[in-house]
Design an enzyme around this catalytic site. Structure first.
Site, mmCIF file in Angstrom:
data_model
loop_
_atom_site.group_PDB
_atom_site.id
_atom_site.type_symbol
_atom_site.label_atom_id
_atom_site.label_comp_id
_atom_site.label_asym_id
_atom_site.label_seq_id
_atom_site.Cartn_x
_atom_site.Cartn_y
_atom_site.Cartn_z
ATOM 1 N N HIS A 59 10.740 7.107 7.846
ATOM 2 C CA HIS A 59 11.196 7.141 6.612
ATOM 3 C C HIS A 59 12.971 7.308 6.658
ATOM 4 C CE1 HIS A 59 7.505 7.674 4.072
ATOM 5 N NE2 HIS A 59 7.018 7.138 5.019
ATOM 6 N N ARG B 189 0.936 -1.274 0.139
ATOM 7 C CA ARG B 189 0.033 -0.028 -0.168
ATOM 8 C C ARG B 189 0.914 1.242 -0.099
ATOM 9 N NH1 ARG B 189 -0.753 4.762 2.304
ATOM 10 N NH2 ARG B 189 -0.358 3.880 4.303
ATOM 11 N N CYS C 98 8.520 9.294 -0.256
ATOM 12 C CA CYS C 98 7.212 10.253 0.101
ATOM 13 C C CYS C 98 7.184 11.354 -0.804
ATOM 14 C CB CYS C 98 7.739 10.641 1.609
ATOM 15 S SG CYS C 98 6.477 11.871 1.784
ATOM 16 N N ASN D 36 9.961 4.938 2.624
ATOM 17 C CA ASN D 36 9.870 3.881 3.925
ATOM 18 C C ASN D 36 11.099 3.382 4.551
ATOM 19 O OD1 ASN D 36 6.739 4.065 4.453
ATOM 20 N ND2 ASN D 36 6.830 3.686 2.508
HETATM 21 MG MG MG Z 1 5.274 5.892 4.757
#
Ligand code: MG
Length: 301
Positions: free
Chosen positions: A211, A14, A242, A251
């Site tokens: 992150h 996701r 991001c 991430n």
């Molecule tokens: Mg994230």
């Protein structure tokens, strides 16, 4: 104080894919989730029921969910699906989802730009969904973004973290993931936030979502481990740059976390080689390389 065992919540399918511009074919997504499960991950954020025009990458969520719900041994009660609002929740429920993830942020400007509402409005929407969840016996994971910094407001954000966390806990959210959305946190920031948050939140209800923008994700994991935090969100291959952060890093990579935990003798139950293979397949399809150093070492080793 450092936990002997850690849960890894894999958010690659996701959060990872959502931020990749090139579309991943539905079958590759299904295979990715199968591979991650086969590597030992039992908590996988499977997809998100969002408007297709908002996030084209996830416009096949019903199809993906239906296929992966047949994976032998995959416990849907442990695998959240992100829903932004009641409409998404209803679609998720018709698909058979058993656990949802809801989100808000500690920054008014981030909420405004991201979901076009104030923090209070977002908590109101979230609470309507949470009430339906409790009626229908659906468990809830909560994300709070921008806890350590916001692309618009900087390191000190406008919202009241304590009030947001307490609201989520009152709504029956069983785990709250504190997000360093742009990857600016330092171990000192982790200490400051956790010193405060753990005064009113049980340690076992907190997860961390880092992150690696400035290569500090693992340092921040170690700072959190010292507080007994035993749940971390990661993305296989480190996918998911991001959109708000500088640089390409996304991430914290599942590979990086597994390697550290193994060296620290902390149990995690995941096979590193299989994660590298799983993420390499998807990255090949995207035509990109993993930014995870551990991934590179294993893949080229
Ligand atoms: Mg994230």
């Amino acid at each position: 104080m450092i936990p002997r065992k850690v849960r890894i919540i894999e958010v690659g399918p996701r959060d990872g894919l959502q931020n990749e511009k090139k579309l991943v074919p539905t079958l590759s997504k299904i295979e990715f989730i199968k591979d991650l499960h086969a590597a030992g991950l039992s908590e996988i954020e499977l997809t998100s029921f969002v408007r297709a025009d908002r996030i084209p990458q996830l416009n096949d969520s019903a199809e993906v969910f239906s296929a992966v719900s047949k994976i032998d041994g995959l416990d849907l009660n442990k695998c959240p699906v992100l829903v932004p609002n009641m409409r998404g929740f209803e679609n998720a429920i018709s698909a058979g989802v058993k656990r949802v993830a809801l989100f808000t942020a500690t920054s008014e400007k981030f909420n405004k730009n991201n979901i076009n509402c104030t923090i209070d409005e977002s908590l109101k929407k979230l609470s309507a969904v949470a009430k339906e969840c409790s009626k229908q016996n659906i468990s809830i994971r909560g994300y709070i973004s921008t806890v350590f910094g916001c692309p618009y407001e900087g390191k000190k954000t406008s919202g009241d973290l304590e009030r947001i966390i307490k609201t989520l806990l009152d709504l029956g959210v069983d785990e709250i993931s504190l997000g360093d959305t742009i990857g600016v946190a330092t171990p000192r920031d982790i200490e400051k936030i956790l010193d405060n948050v753990l005064q009113y939140t049980p340690t076992k209800k907190i997860a961390m979502h880092f992150h690696d923008t400035y290569s500090r994700a693992l340092a921040n994991v170690y700072a959190s481990l010292k507080y007994g935090i035993a749940a971390y969100d990661t993305s296989a291959g480190g996918m998911g740059g991001c959109p708000y952060a500088k640089g390409a890093s996304g991430n914290l990579a599942t590979e990086d976390l597994i390697s550290l935990l193994t060296e620290l003798d902390i149990e995690h139950g995941v096979n590193l080689d299989l994660i590298v293979k799983a993420s390499a397949k998807v990255l090949d399809g995207l035509g990109s390389n993993s930014l995870s150093k551990v991934h590179q070492v294993v893949a080229n080793g």
